[in-house]
Structure formats: structure tokens, C-alpha cells
Design a protein around this motif. Sequence first.
Motif, PDB file in Angstrom:
ATOM      1  N   ASP A  94       0.837  -0.981   0.042  1.00 23.36           N
ATOM      2  CA  ASP A  94      -0.098  -0.209  -0.269  1.00 23.36           C
ATOM      3  C   ASP A  94       0.759   1.510   0.080  1.00 23.36           C
ATOM      4  O   ASP A  94       1.810   1.492   0.756  1.00 23.36           O
ATOM      5  CB  ASP A  94      -1.248   0.026   1.084  1.00 23.36           C
ATOM      6  N   GLY A  95       0.951   2.164  -0.419  1.00 25.80           N
ATOM      7  CA  GLY A  95       1.323   3.053  -1.294  1.00 25.80           C
ATOM      8  C   GLY A  95       2.926   3.107  -1.776  1.00 25.80           C
ATOM      9  O   GLY A  95       3.121   3.329  -2.759  1.00 25.80           O
ATOM     10  N   CYS A  96       3.827   2.281  -1.005  1.00 23.56           N
ATOM     11  CA  CYS A  96       5.789   1.862  -1.300  1.00 23.56           C
ATOM     12  C   CYS A  96       5.690   1.275  -2.749  1.00 23.56           C
ATOM     13  O   CYS A  96       6.563   1.481  -3.281  1.00 23.56           O
ATOM     14  CB  CYS A  96       5.950   0.767  -0.436  1.00 23.56           C
ATOM     15  N   ASP A 127       2.201  11.639   4.846  1.00 25.32           N
ATOM     16  CA  ASP A 127       0.829  11.239   5.307  1.00 25.32           C
ATOM     17  C   ASP A 127      -0.333  11.017   4.748  1.00 25.32           C
ATOM     18  O   ASP A 127      -1.262  12.059   4.021  1.00 25.32           O
ATOM     19  CB  ASP A 127       1.033  12.685   6.193  1.00 25.32           C
ATOM     20  N   GLU A 128      -0.748   9.635   4.270  1.00 21.21           N
ATOM     21  CA  GLU A 128      -1.464   9.227   3.169  1.00 21.21           C
ATOM     22  C   GLU A 128      -2.301   8.926   4.076  1.00 21.21           C
ATOM     23  O   GLU A 128      -3.616   9.008   4.804  1.00 21.21           O
ATOM     24  CB  GLU A 128      -1.045   9.039   1.602  1.00 21.21           C
ATOM     25  N   GLU A 129      -2.075   7.961   5.168  1.00 22.85           N
ATOM     26  CA  GLU A 129      -2.713   7.264   6.097  1.00 22.85           C
ATOM     27  C   GLU A 129      -3.670   7.501   6.621  1.00 22.85           C
ATOM     28  O   GLU A 129      -5.069   7.762   7.816  1.00 22.85           O
ATOM     29  CB  GLU A 129      -2.254   5.455   6.402  1.00 22.85           C
ATOM     30  N   GLU A 195      -4.429  -2.572  -5.810  1.00 18.13           N
ATOM     31  CA  GLU A 195      -6.303  -2.016  -6.421  1.00 18.13           C
ATOM     32  C   GLU A 195      -6.774  -2.323  -4.227  1.00 18.13           C
ATOM     33  O   GLU A 195      -7.966  -1.275  -4.505  1.00 18.13           O
ATOM     34  CB  GLU A 195      -7.049  -3.394  -6.566  1.00 18.13           C
ATOM     35  N   GLN A 196      -6.193  -2.666  -3.632  1.00 23.37           N
ATOM     36  CA  GLN A 196      -6.966  -2.785  -2.491  1.00 23.37           C
ATOM     37  C   GLN A 196      -7.989  -3.501  -2.484  1.00 23.37           C
ATOM     38  O   GLN A 196      -9.126  -3.227  -1.737  1.00 23.37           O
ATOM     39  CB  GLN A 196      -7.144  -1.549  -0.871  1.00 23.37           C
ATOM     40  N   GLY A 197      -8.614  -3.861  -3.171  1.00 22.31           N
ATOM     41  CA  GLY A 197      -9.898  -4.802  -3.553  1.00 22.31           C
ATOM     42  C   GLY A 197     -10.065  -5.740  -4.852  1.00 22.31           C
ATOM     43  O   GLY A 197      -9.119  -6.014  -4.789  1.00 22.31           O
ATOM     44  N   GLY A 360      -9.855   6.140  -0.115  1.00 26.33           N
ATOM     45  CA  GLY A 360      -8.600   8.072  -0.595  1.00 26.33           C
ATOM     46  C   GLY A 360      -6.962   7.754  -0.878  1.00 26.33           C
ATOM     47  O   GLY A 360      -6.819   6.603  -0.380  1.00 26.33           O
ATOM     48  N   HIS A 361      -7.092   8.196  -1.894  1.00 31.92           N
ATOM     49  CA  HIS A 361      -5.454   8.427  -1.946  1.00 31.92           C
ATOM     50  C   HIS A 361      -5.041   9.965  -1.847  1.00 31.92           C
ATOM     51  O   HIS A 361      -5.857  10.643  -2.039  1.00 31.92           O
ATOM     52  CB  HIS A 361      -5.436   7.717  -3.491  1.00 31.92           C
ATOM     53  N   ASP A 362      -3.541   9.655  -2.574  1.00 36.32           N
ATOM     54  CA  ASP A 362      -2.854  11.236  -2.277  1.00 36.32           C
ATOM     55  C   ASP A 362      -3.126  11.895  -3.799  1.00 36.32           C
ATOM     56  O   ASP A 362      -3.709  13.415  -3.264  1.00 36.32           O
ATOM     57  CB  ASP A 362      -1.294  11.376  -3.020  1.00 36.32           C
TER      58      ASP A 362
HETATM   59 ZN    ZN Z   1      -2.507   3.450  -0.020  1.00 38.06          ZN
END
Ligand code: ZN
Length: 417
Positions: A94-96, A127-129, A195-197, A360-362
Motif C-alpha cells: 500500500d503506497g510503497c 502522510d496519506e493514511e 487496488e486494495q479490493g 482514498g488516495h493522495d
Molecule cells: Zn495507499
Amino acid sequence: MTTPSDFAALGARAAAMIEELGALSQTPEHLTRFFLTPEHRRAADLVARWMREAGLEVSEDALGTVRGHWGPVDAPRLLIGSHIDTVANAGKYDGCMGVVAGILALDAINRAGLTRPYGIDILAFGDEEGTRFPTTLSSSAAVAGYFSPANLELRDADGISLREAMVAYGKNPDDIPAAAYDPNRVIAYIEAHIEQGPVLEAEGEPLGVVSAIAGASRLSVTVTGEAGHAGTVPMRMRHDALLGAAEMALAVERIAKADAHGMVATVGRVHVEPGSINVIPSRVVFTVDLRSGSDISRREALTRFEREAHRIADLRGLGVVISAFHEVATVPCYRDLQLRLRNAVADLGHRAVTMPSGAGHDGQAMSRLCPIGMLFVRCKGGISHNPAEYASPEDMGLAVAALVRFIERFQLPQLAA
Ligand SMILES: [Zn+2]
């Protein structure tokens, strides 16, 4: 470049980098890396080293966003980024994954000797999370030029303010305005993210293109009835607040399922009073989290729910009060960028699935600066915010290759509306 054997090599490199980054944690047994912590520092230093190795000039802004600069310095910028902070007990991707994919794409571009009339900056946000301070997207908000100085006084669980944390991290809060890009000098922001889904996995496709980052509404619903003896009050004479709430929760499900815009709705928290095994519930407070790629359909759903909740309450002789405590508008991804990303994926022999992002995302913050586009990467079982999070090296290699193709095809900074 970017033949299938290159994809595999890129994917293997991405996987190795994600492992290395994933080891930088507050605790050794699982991955927790919050904003402006010593582990954030170590991750930022590692990302900066990779950027330099890929031939980028590195800088860091006041909120700790690591920036790797490529190409002509004075030219307009194409921004590619994601975040390196995590939730508690997080997954590594996630993110990385998006930061690593951007660095590897520019490394490949450099190796191929490609030049462009525009520059590219890789951004690693911190700081996204929103897991440390009661704020989120503060680093991308600063980059987009709308960081709110009031946020400097927000405090983490240990009572440390964002201002104090910045100073401890070696930063000066007065430098925040300088983190903002000039909107006239920015072409677009592109983010690759897992995707996270479960949609891409179900579709059997490695990559997706995001149509919009879904808007969200959060409601608190209070249902009031009448407490009574569980043994003596006949069923027809009850005003059971929990049964009313249960019917309202099912109405939420029905409304979301009937929506054509991929609406999702969740009743995630229920509080029952008095909460006793032998007392009829007198008061229930529950939450509704409702998200949709269309603000119009989301608002219609809220109106329908309000009507349904009052109908159910009236039939059962209950009271109901609904209050909205959180509302975020949908951020559409720019159509021209969606098309360019789909074409890049098609070049690799795949069909990009077009889908909204429920998370949500940056990009939400960056949309206030410039047009945004997002590329999704399939993740195993749709699992995220969990140590079991996983994207295959093959899929990540394709994501890097898609970013390379996107840049190769992106000749002119002009975007079609
Ligand atoms: Zn993320």
C-alpha cells in the motif's frame, strides 16, 4: 525496451525493493510506519538513495515528501507519486508499490536514453493514511498548495503536535508554503497503487485504470425506542430500537445494491443501550459509511435512506435522528489521462479494467493542483491494510512497464479536456 523478460526483471526488482522498505518499521514483528517518525526517516533515506541510483536529483520538502527530479529543470513537470507511511500492522505494498514503480520507470527511461520536453518528479508522500495525527493527506496538500496551518496544532496520541513533530524531524513549519508547486508548471499527477479490493482478481486482469476516487458520506444514526422487560412485554407492544436499526441497516444495503455507480455502503459500528440480555433495547446508535463514484447518486441515496429510516421508525413507533459527520466529494480522474493509461496497458497486451476507487488516495489532494490519473494493480484476495497484502512481481513489472509506455507516448504536455 520493456519486452516480457524486462517486465519480469522489473517486477523482481520491485518486489525486492518493497521487501527492503517493508522492513523499516516501528516494531520488528509487524510493519508500522507513521508520519515523521524515526522509521519514516529511514524509509525516506532509502527512497532517496534509490532515486539517486536511478539518476534523479533528490530534494525533500518541509513535510518530509521526498522528491526525485528528472529531466529539464525549468520545464513543466509530470508528477508521479504515492506514499510511504502505513497503517498499524500494515501490508508492504500500500503506497510503497507506487513509489517504487515510479522510480523503476524512470530508471528504465534513463537506461533507454529517452529525453522529453518536460520534467518528471517522483514524489514519496509521508502522510496519506492519517494514522498518527487526526489529519490525512497533509503532505500532498502541502505539495498541492492548500495545507491548512491550523493542522500544525493537531496532536498525536502522545500529545505531540504536528509542529513539534516536524521540528523533531529537522523541518521548519515556516517552509511549508515553499513545498507547493506552481499550478502553471505542473502537467498532471499519476499514481500507481494496489487496488486494495478484489475486482481485478475477479476480472482476471493485472491492471486497472481508475475512473474516479469515490466521494464518501458518513452518518451517525440514533434510534430511540422504549426499554422494557424481555419477559413481560408482548411482541406487539414493543418499541425495540435495535430491530428498527436492523431494518434500517438492511435498507442501506438495498439502496447501495440498487445503485448503478458501484455504490458501497457499510454499517460498521452499532452501539446498543442498555445492552442487557433481558432488556428490550431503548437506544441504538449506528454508523453508515456510504461511497460512490457519483456525487449525484450518493446524495440521492442519502435522501432515500433518510426517507426509509423515518418510514421504518414511524411503523415501529421509534424516534430517529440522522446526522452527517463527514463528507468528501468525488474526485474524477482526468479522461485524457485515463485514455492514455488504458492505451499504455493495451500496448502491453492487456485490457485495463476501468473502475472507481473506493479508497482514498493522495490523488484527492493533488486534484486541487492538476489533472490526476491512477493505475491500479491487482492484489491477492483484494486484501489490504493487513500483513497478508500481496501483489505479484509479474503484475508489478507490468505496472512499471505501463508507466514507461505512458511516458514514452506522452510527447506533449498538452492534455485534451
Ligand atoms: Zn495507499
